[in-house]
Write a protein that holds these residues in place. Structure first.
Motif, PDB file in Angstrom:
ATOM      1  N   VAL A   1     -10.521   6.379   0.356  1.00  0.00           N
ATOM      2  CA  VAL A   1      -9.171   6.150   0.869  1.00  0.00           C
ATOM      3  C   VAL A   1      -8.432   5.192  -0.055  1.00  0.00           C
ATOM      4  CG1 VAL A   1      -9.884   6.574   3.242  1.00  0.00           C
ATOM      5  CG2 VAL A   1      -9.811   4.237   2.398  1.00  0.00           C
ATOM      6  N   VAL A   2      -7.110   5.254  -0.004  1.00  0.00           N
ATOM      7  CA  VAL A   2      -6.261   4.387  -0.808  1.00  0.00           C
ATOM      8  C   VAL A   2      -5.701   3.298   0.100  1.00  0.00           C
ATOM      9  CG1 VAL A   2      -4.159   4.288  -2.201  1.00  0.00           C
ATOM     10  CG2 VAL A   2      -5.670   6.273  -2.370  1.00  0.00           C
ATOM     11  N   THR A   3      -5.728   2.077  -0.391  1.00  0.00           N
ATOM     12  CA  THR A   3      -5.130   0.950   0.308  1.00  0.00           C
ATOM     13  C   THR A   3      -4.631  -0.028  -0.754  1.00  0.00           C
ATOM     14  OG1 THR A   3      -5.444  -0.638   2.124  1.00  0.00           O
ATOM     15  CG2 THR A   3      -7.306  -0.340   0.604  1.00  0.00           C
ATOM     16  N   THR A   4      -4.307  -1.229  -0.329  1.00  0.00           N
ATOM     17  CA  THR A   4      -3.894  -2.247  -1.293  1.00  0.00           C
ATOM     18  C   THR A   4      -4.861  -3.429  -1.212  1.00  0.00           C
ATOM     19  OG1 THR A   4      -2.446  -3.460   0.229  1.00  0.00           O
ATOM     20  CG2 THR A   4      -1.462  -1.610  -1.000  1.00  0.00           C
ATOM     21  N   LYS A   5      -4.899  -4.188  -2.283  1.00  0.00           N
ATOM     22  CA  LYS A   5      -5.704  -5.418  -2.288  1.00  0.00           C
ATOM     23  C   LYS A   5      -5.263  -6.335  -1.160  1.00  0.00           C
ATOM     24  CE  LYS A   5      -6.167  -5.280  -7.305  1.00  0.00           C
ATOM     25  NZ  LYS A   5      -5.745  -5.909  -8.571  1.00  0.00           N
ATOM     26  N   LEU A   6      -3.960  -6.340  -0.880  1.00  0.00           N
ATOM     27  CA  LEU A   6      -3.410  -7.226   0.153  1.00  0.00           C
ATOM     28  C   LEU A   6      -3.890  -6.839   1.546  1.00  0.00           C
ATOM     29  CD1 LEU A   6       0.200  -7.378  -1.291  1.00  0.00           C
ATOM     30  CD2 LEU A   6      -1.547  -9.165  -1.426  1.00  0.00           C
ATOM     31  N   VAL A   7      -4.025  -5.546   1.801  1.00  0.00           N
ATOM     32  CA  VAL A   7      -4.589  -5.099   3.082  1.00  0.00           C
ATOM     33  C   VAL A   7      -6.072  -5.446   3.114  1.00  0.00           C
ATOM     34  CG1 VAL A   7      -5.268  -3.060   4.411  1.00  0.00           C
ATOM     35  CG2 VAL A   7      -2.928  -3.280   3.604  1.00  0.00           C
ATOM     36  N   TYR A   8      -6.782  -5.077   2.056  1.00  0.00           N
ATOM     37  CA  TYR A   8      -8.244  -5.212   2.075  1.00  0.00           C
ATOM     38  C   TYR A   8      -8.703  -6.660   2.178  1.00  0.00           C
ATOM     39  CZ  TYR A   8     -12.886  -3.283   1.691  1.00  0.00           C
ATOM     40  OH  TYR A   8     -14.185  -2.889   1.964  1.00  0.00           O
ATOM     41  N   ASP A   9      -7.934  -7.584   1.615  1.00  0.00           N
ATOM     42  CA  ASP A   9      -8.326  -8.995   1.758  1.00  0.00           C
ATOM     43  C   ASP A   9      -7.671  -9.641   2.990  1.00  0.00           C
ATOM     44  OD1 ASP A   9      -5.714  -9.817   1.078  1.00  0.00           O
ATOM     45  OD2 ASP A   9      -6.292 -10.585  -0.888  1.00  0.00           O
ATOM     46  N   LYS A  10      -6.999  -8.830   3.785  1.00  0.00           N
ATOM     47  CA  LYS A  10      -6.367  -9.242   5.044  1.00  0.00           C
ATOM     48  C   LYS A  10      -5.214 -10.222   4.858  1.00  0.00           C
ATOM     49  CE  LYS A  10     -10.294  -8.062   7.926  1.00  0.00           C
ATOM     50  NZ  LYS A  10     -11.090  -8.405   9.084  1.00  0.00           N
TER      51      LYS A  10
ATOM     52  N   MET B   1      -1.586   1.311   4.303  1.00  0.00           N
ATOM     53  CA  MET B   1      -0.679   0.517   3.477  1.00  0.00           C
ATOM     54  C   MET B   1      -0.046  -0.649   4.232  1.00  0.00           C
ATOM     55  SD  MET B   1      -1.314   2.413   0.948  1.00  0.00           S
ATOM     56  CE  MET B   1      -0.255   1.835  -0.346  1.00  0.00           C
ATOM     57  N   CYS B   2       0.344  -1.675   3.454  1.00  0.00           N
ATOM     58  CA  CYS B   2       1.051  -2.836   3.999  1.00  0.00           C
ATOM     59  C   CYS B   2       2.555  -2.747   3.736  1.00  0.00           C
ATOM     60  CB  CYS B   2       0.509  -4.127   3.396  1.00  0.00           C
ATOM     61  SG  CYS B   2       0.608  -4.229   1.594  1.00  0.00           S
ATOM     62  N   ASN B   3       2.948  -1.907   2.803  1.00  0.00           N
ATOM     63  CA  ASN B   3       4.356  -1.704   2.423  1.00  0.00           C
ATOM     64  C   ASN B   3       5.038  -2.976   1.929  1.00  0.00           C
ATOM     65  OD1 ASN B   3       4.034   0.957   2.983  1.00  0.00           O
ATOM     66  ND2 ASN B   3       5.093   0.912   4.931  1.00  0.00           N
ATOM     67  N   THR B   4       4.258  -3.865   1.306  1.00  0.00           N
ATOM     68  CA  THR B   4       4.845  -5.060   0.717  1.00  0.00           C
ATOM     69  C   THR B   4       4.828  -4.999  -0.803  1.00  0.00           C
ATOM     70  OG1 THR B   4       2.733  -6.248   0.717  1.00  0.00           O
ATOM     71  CG2 THR B   4       4.165  -6.513   2.661  1.00  0.00           C
ATOM     72  N   THR B   5       4.203  -3.968  -1.372  1.00  0.00           N
ATOM     73  CA  THR B   5       4.092  -3.853  -2.821  1.00  0.00           C
ATOM     74  C   THR B   5       4.116  -2.390  -3.228  1.00  0.00           C
ATOM     75  OG1 THR B   5       2.732  -4.373  -4.767  1.00  0.00           O
ATOM     76  CG2 THR B   5       1.556  -3.927  -2.720  1.00  0.00           C
ATOM     77  N   ASP B   6       4.692  -2.128  -4.385  1.00  0.00           N
ATOM     78  CA  ASP B   6       4.587  -0.791  -4.975  1.00  0.00           C
ATOM     79  C   ASP B   6       4.013  -0.890  -6.391  1.00  0.00           C
ATOM     80  OD1 ASP B   6       6.742  -1.850  -6.287  1.00  0.00           O
ATOM     81  OD2 ASP B   6       8.166  -0.336  -5.657  1.00  0.00           O
TER      82      ASP B   6
END
Length: 102
Positions: free
Chosen positions: A22-31, A49-54
């Motif tokens: 799955v695809v996510t962001t570092k920001l999601v994965y590190d909470k 996604m967190c939708n805070t970064t592209d």
């Protein structure tokens, strides 16, 4: 690469194999940021996604089993149909679900 998870097979809520990537962001994965969008593409791909970064450098690919183990609350969206998107403005709101546009 094979690895183990701490949940039982009976607890696995998704239709896809536990090893699905799955695809996510570092920001999601590190909470650092909450999950505010979940996309289940027609081809079966999942994005959380967190939708805070592209920034592409913020994106990561992880095992779905590892993601579920870290974020068991995603089980509430395990039945999100192919081609649909779930989103919310913040974690205190319910998920809005809509079909992805072609």
């Amino acid at each position: 690469m094979s690895h183990n998870h701490t949940f039982s097979e009976q607890d696995w809520p998704f239709d896809c194999p536990v090893e699905t990537l799955v695809v996510t962001t570092k920001l999601v994965y590190d909470k650092s940021e909450p999950i505010v969008q979940v996309i289940h593409y027609e081809d079966g791909e999942w994005q959380f996604m967190c939708n805070t970064t592209d920034d592409p450098d913020d994106g990561i690919v992880v095992c779905m089993g590892c993601f579920f183990q870290k974020f068991p609350e995603v089980a509430q969206l395990a039945d999100l149909p192919l081609g649909f998107d779930a989103y919310r403005d913040d974690i205190n709101q319910p998920w809005d679900i809509e079909k992805l546009e072609d």
